[in-house]
Scaffold this active site. Structure first.
Site, PDB file in Angstrom:
ATOM      1  N   SER A  42       0.829  -1.220   0.000  1.00 42.12           N
ATOM      2  CA  SER A  42       0.000   0.000   0.000  1.00 42.12           C
ATOM      3  C   SER A  42       0.855   1.259   0.000  1.00 42.12           C
ATOM      4  O   SER A  42       1.168   1.795   1.055  1.00 42.12           O
ATOM      5  CB  SER A  42      -0.923   0.000   1.222  1.00 42.12           C
ATOM      6  OG  SER A  42      -0.198  -0.323   2.413  1.00 42.12           O
TER       7      SER A  42
ATOM      8  N   LYS B 159      10.518  -7.733   4.336  1.00 44.78           N
ATOM      9  CA  LYS B 159      10.448  -7.370   2.911  1.00 44.78           C
ATOM     10  C   LYS B 159      11.186  -6.064   2.631  1.00 44.78           C
ATOM     11  O   LYS B 159      11.672  -5.844   1.516  1.00 44.78           O
ATOM     12  CB  LYS B 159       8.987  -7.314   2.441  1.00 44.78           C
ATOM     13  CG  LYS B 159       8.111  -6.311   3.180  1.00 44.78           C
ATOM     14  CD  LYS B 159       8.138  -4.926   2.608  1.00 44.78           C
ATOM     15  CE  LYS B 159       7.315  -3.983   3.450  1.00 44.78           C
ATOM     16  NZ  LYS B 159       7.374  -2.583   2.987  1.00 44.78           N
TER      17      LYS B 159
ATOM     18  N   GLU C 275      13.268   2.250   6.212  1.00 46.59           N
ATOM     19  CA  GLU C 275      13.092   1.198   7.211  1.00 46.59           C
ATOM     20  C   GLU C 275      13.958  -0.031   6.937  1.00 46.59           C
ATOM     21  O   GLU C 275      14.329  -0.749   7.855  1.00 46.59           O
ATOM     22  CB  GLU C 275      11.619   0.787   7.295  1.00 46.59           C
ATOM     23  CG  GLU C 275      10.705   1.830   7.931  1.00 46.59           C
ATOM     24  CD  GLU C 275      10.816   1.887   9.459  1.00 46.59           C
ATOM     25  OE1 GLU C 275      11.760   1.303  10.014  1.00 46.59           O
ATOM     26  OE2 GLU C 275       9.953   2.533  10.083  1.00 46.59           O
TER      27      GLU C 275
ATOM     28  N   ARG D  51      10.591   3.817  -0.903  1.00 48.07           N
ATOM     29  CA  ARG D  51      11.801   4.531  -0.489  1.00 48.07           C
ATOM     30  C   ARG D  51      12.954   3.562  -0.254  1.00 48.07           C
ATOM     31  O   ARG D  51      14.122   3.923  -0.409  1.00 48.07           O
ATOM     32  CB  ARG D  51      11.519   5.376   0.749  1.00 48.07           C
ATOM     33  CG  ARG D  51      11.207   4.614   1.998  1.00 48.07           C
ATOM     34  CD  ARG D  51      10.735   5.487   3.130  1.00 48.07           C
ATOM     35  NE  ARG D  51       9.390   5.988   2.897  1.00 48.07           N
ATOM     36  CZ  ARG D  51       8.615   6.488   3.858  1.00 48.07           C
ATOM     37  NH1 ARG D  51       9.059   6.568   5.093  1.00 48.07           N
ATOM     38  NH2 ARG D  51       7.403   6.909   3.590  1.00 48.07           N
TER      39      ARG D  51
END
Length: 334
Positions: free
Chosen positions: A137, A190, A280, A254
């Site tokens: 998403s 992921k 992240e 990102r």
């Protein structure tokens, strides 16, 4: 629907979900510590810093005061990066009511404790039900009403179903899944693979390489996820395969964009600075490297990425290292 929702964190995804819920007719509050972000939301009806060129509806209001933002709300969405979750929960611990459901949309694990984010939230807010929303998403697409499908999970599935009802629209479909461990681990790991896929793109490798990284990356997700208690079938769903596809292939990601810069030879810190938001995958790589060492789980892509990010290994040599490992069966230990 008359539910009132507070988003804590005025970043891109929280803002996109706020816009979506506001279009549904809900009253939405957004808290952020950046006064400029809040002023833009309230006055210009746009989040210029994180989600430019998207109009924010009138029923979204911005706050810099936490207590005002969460007052009289039924749902509190934690829309901050993973490393801020504990601090934010401490800040609101004396302000939340028992009946307010906490929704986490951050993906990762806590570096210091190696705990899943729902565990961190439960430690700081023990009287509240915690629901995790995850899946493929991108904020930009959610805000543009592009059809999106996600999943919610919780130890209390009645709370997850309440969140499902609140967030469901004809453009935003929400499934439930009671495997909270699998959902959280899939969503976190992921990001590591997406960072590696971006590096591959930055070096100039092709589709063959990316397909290999994604497929073997899924093996790493399954190995660490099932070791921690997640269900294998969860990782073939939205928060495993779905999230992996979208973050490894899209320029909205990102993690992929940061990887591309690193693959082109740009130093890690400069790449992070150019992205302008938290990457992240870098934090996840550090945390899961520690966790897989502790649990003795084979994660060779994570190993090599850790060397590239934190030890300065040349990415091309890292790929050579992966390709030159001893031969083995594809399905072994998956």
């Amino acid at each position: 629907m008359s539910a009132k929702v507070a988003f804590l964190g005025g970043g891109s995804f929280g803002t996109a979900l706020s816009i979506m819920l506001a279009k549904k007719g809900l009253m939405v509050n957004i808290w952020d510590r950046d006064q400029h972000v809040i002023d833009d939301i309230n006055v210009k009806k746009e989040n210029i810093k994180y989600l430019p060129n998207i109009t924010i509806p009138y029923n979204v209001k911005g706050f810099t005061n936490l207590e005002e933002a969460i007052r009289d709300t039924e749902f509190i969405v934690l829309a901050v990066p993973s490393h801020v979750i504990r601090t934010l929960c401490k800040q609101i611990s004396s302000k939340v009511k028992r009946n307010q459901i906490i929704i986490n949309i951050a993906k990762g694990i806590e570096e210091e404790t190696l705990k899943r984010l729902s565990e961190v939230i439960e430690e700081e807010l023990p009287n509240n039900q915690v629901v995790v929303l995850s899946g493929p998403s991108h904020a930009e697409e959610v805000a543009a009403d592009i059809p999106t499908v996600v999943v919610v999970t919780s130890k209390d599935m009645k709370s997850a179903e309440k969140v499902q009802d609140v967030f469901m629209t004809n453009k935003f479909r929400v499934y439930t899944n009671d495997d909270i461990i699998g959902i959280e681990i899939g969503g976190a790991v992921k990001n590591i693979i997406a960072l590696a896929a971006g590096i591959s793109d930055g070096i100039g490798y092709g589709d063959n390489t990316k397909a290999a990284l994604m497929t073997r990356g899924m093996s790493e997700i399954i190995r660490i996820g099932t070791k921690l208690g997640g269900k294998k079938e969860t990782f073939s769903g939205l928060t495993g395969m779905g999230d992996l596809i979208v973050t490894c292939t899209s320029m909205h990601s990102r993690n992929r964009r940061a990887g591309i810069l690193i693959g082109k030879g740009i130093p890690v810190e400069e790449a992070i600075k150019e992205i302008g938001m938290v990457v992240e995958g870098i934090k996840a790589c550090k945390a899961f490297y520690q966790l897989k060492e502790k649990l003795n789980v084979s994660m060779p892509i994570t190993d090599v990425l850790h060397k590239v990010i934190f030890e300065g290994k040349d990415p091309k040599y890292g790929v050579y290292e992966l390709m030159s490992r001893d031969k083995k069966d594809e399905i072994y230990k998956i």
